[in-house]
Design an enzyme around this catalytic site. Structure first.
Site, PDB file in Angstrom:
ATOM      1  N   CYS A 202       5.322  -8.615 -13.180  1.00  0.00           N
ATOM      2  CA  CYS A 202       4.713  -9.776 -12.807  1.00  0.00           C
ATOM      3  C   CYS A 202       3.541 -10.238 -14.121  1.00  0.00           C
ATOM      4  CB  CYS A 202       4.036  -9.819 -11.461  1.00  0.00           C
ATOM      5  SG  CYS A 202       4.865  -9.315 -10.239  1.00  0.00           S
ATOM      6  N   CYS A 205       0.048  -9.196 -14.048  1.00  0.00           N
ATOM      7  CA  CYS A 205      -0.219  -7.803 -14.322  1.00  0.00           C
ATOM      8  C   CYS A 205       0.417  -6.997 -15.208  1.00  0.00           C
ATOM      9  CB  CYS A 205       0.527  -7.384 -12.689  1.00  0.00           C
ATOM     10  SG  CYS A 205      -0.326  -7.885 -11.265  1.00  0.00           S
ATOM     11  N   CYS A 231       4.769   0.621  -8.710  1.00  0.00           N
ATOM     12  CA  CYS A 231       4.524  -0.429  -7.464  1.00  0.00           C
ATOM     13  C   CYS A 231       5.111   0.089  -6.141  1.00  0.00           C
ATOM     14  CB  CYS A 231       5.208  -1.555  -8.311  1.00  0.00           C
ATOM     15  SG  CYS A 231       6.873  -1.449  -8.663  1.00  0.00           S
TER      16      CYS A 231
HETATM   17  S1  SF4 Z   1       0.157  -6.689  -7.606  1.00  0.00           S
HETATM   18 FE1  SF4 Z   1       2.465  -6.021  -7.882  1.00  0.00          FE
HETATM   19  S2  SF4 Z   1       3.856  -7.600  -6.889  1.00  0.00           S
HETATM   20 FE2  SF4 Z   1       1.593  -8.476  -7.072  1.00  0.00          FE
HETATM   21  S3  SF4 Z   1       1.499  -9.757  -8.627  1.00  0.00           S
HETATM   22 FE3  SF4 Z   1       0.987  -7.528  -9.637  1.00  0.00          FE
HETATM   23  S4  SF4 Z   1       2.960  -6.420 -10.013  1.00  0.00           S
HETATM   24 FE4  SF4 Z   1       3.296  -8.265  -8.755  1.00  0.00          FE
END
Ligand code: SF4
Length: 245
Positions: A202, A205, A231
């Site tokens: 993402c 992140c 994750c």
């Molecule tokens: S915490 Fe996980 S699902 Fe949420 S934006 Fe970041 S990588 Fe994506």
């Protein structure tokens, strides 16, 4: 569920097989019941190209967290045009997303590991479960030299949590072998890889890494525990080979 010995024999046989031979086994054994679960990273694009050469009807799934980089969505379109595939995208349950952000904020993941894991659970793990409920096997781009629990993966595992085979044809490959395949076959790839992003996720992140840094150092970089950098999609309990959600 396959017998333990049968799975061990299969892995012994496939250990020296090429990724294409592993994919051929998956296709012959599971037909349309097997799907590539793709994040559209470099490994997944190599697998998509290999799988498409075996069967142009290959099933390709992805988890669209709704927080992906623009460049990743661009690659969705490029892959669709190049291979003529229909990407089966799975989205988070928007009621769950709404409840989460109302309680903890849009960028909750920066405010503690528990918040980050909750976001991954809502945006990735739950949709993964929905996606895998329709398959008998899923193909991943995991490689053993990516570290963490990945060093001990088998090429074919039984994923009891999803009642499906979990197949990692690139388990024995290095990053350089993947890169070589991409270049030799002119496989489209995410332009972020050329900007220092070896591992993509993402947008909020993931950041670029410096030369020589661990390839996953750019994922959740603000967290201090390197063992927490998963994750929930590929966490494997060693005793059972069951992904822990
Ligand atoms: S915490 Fe996980 S699902 Fe949420 S934006 Fe970041 S990588 Fe994506």
């Amino acid at each position: 569920m396959p017998a333990e010995q049968a799975l061990a024999d299969l892995n012994e046989r496939l250990e020296s097989a090429s990724p294409q031979e592993v994919l051929r086994w998956a296709h012959d054994e599971l037909g349309s019941g097997v799907a590539l679960m793709s994040s559209f990273g470099l490994e997944d694009m190599a697998l998509l190209d290999m799988l498409w050469r075996i069967t142009p009807q290959a099933r390709v799934m992805t988890l669209d967290t709704q927080r992906l980089p623009t460049e990743t969505y661009t690659l969705f379109d490029q892959a669709t045009a190049r291979y003529g595939i229909k990407i089966e995208a799975f989205y988070p349950n928007m009621d769950d997303v709404r409840a989460m952000v109302e309680e903890r904020g849009y960028n909750l993941f920066y405010k503690g590991v528990d918040n980050r894991k909750m976001c991954c659970a809502v945006r990735k793990v739950e949709p993964l479960g929905r996606a895998l409920s329709s398959v008998d096997g899923w193909i991943t781009g995991l490689r053993r030299d990516q570290g963490m629990d990945r060093g001990s993966i088998d090429i074919v595992e039984w994923d009891a949590a999803h009642d499906a085979y979990k197949i990692s044809p690139l388990a024995n490959w290095t990053f350089d072998q993947v890169r070589e395949y991409i270049d030799e076959n002119s496989v489209p790839y995410n332009e972020l890889h050329d900007k220092g992003f070896p591992s993509l996720g993402c947008a909020p992140c993931t950041r670029a890494v410096q030369p020589g840094e661990d390839i996953r150092a750019g994922r959740w970089w603000w967290e201090s525990d390197p063992n927490a950098k998963e994750c929930g999609l590929h966490i494997v309990e060693a005793a059972t080979h069951t992904p822990a959600v």
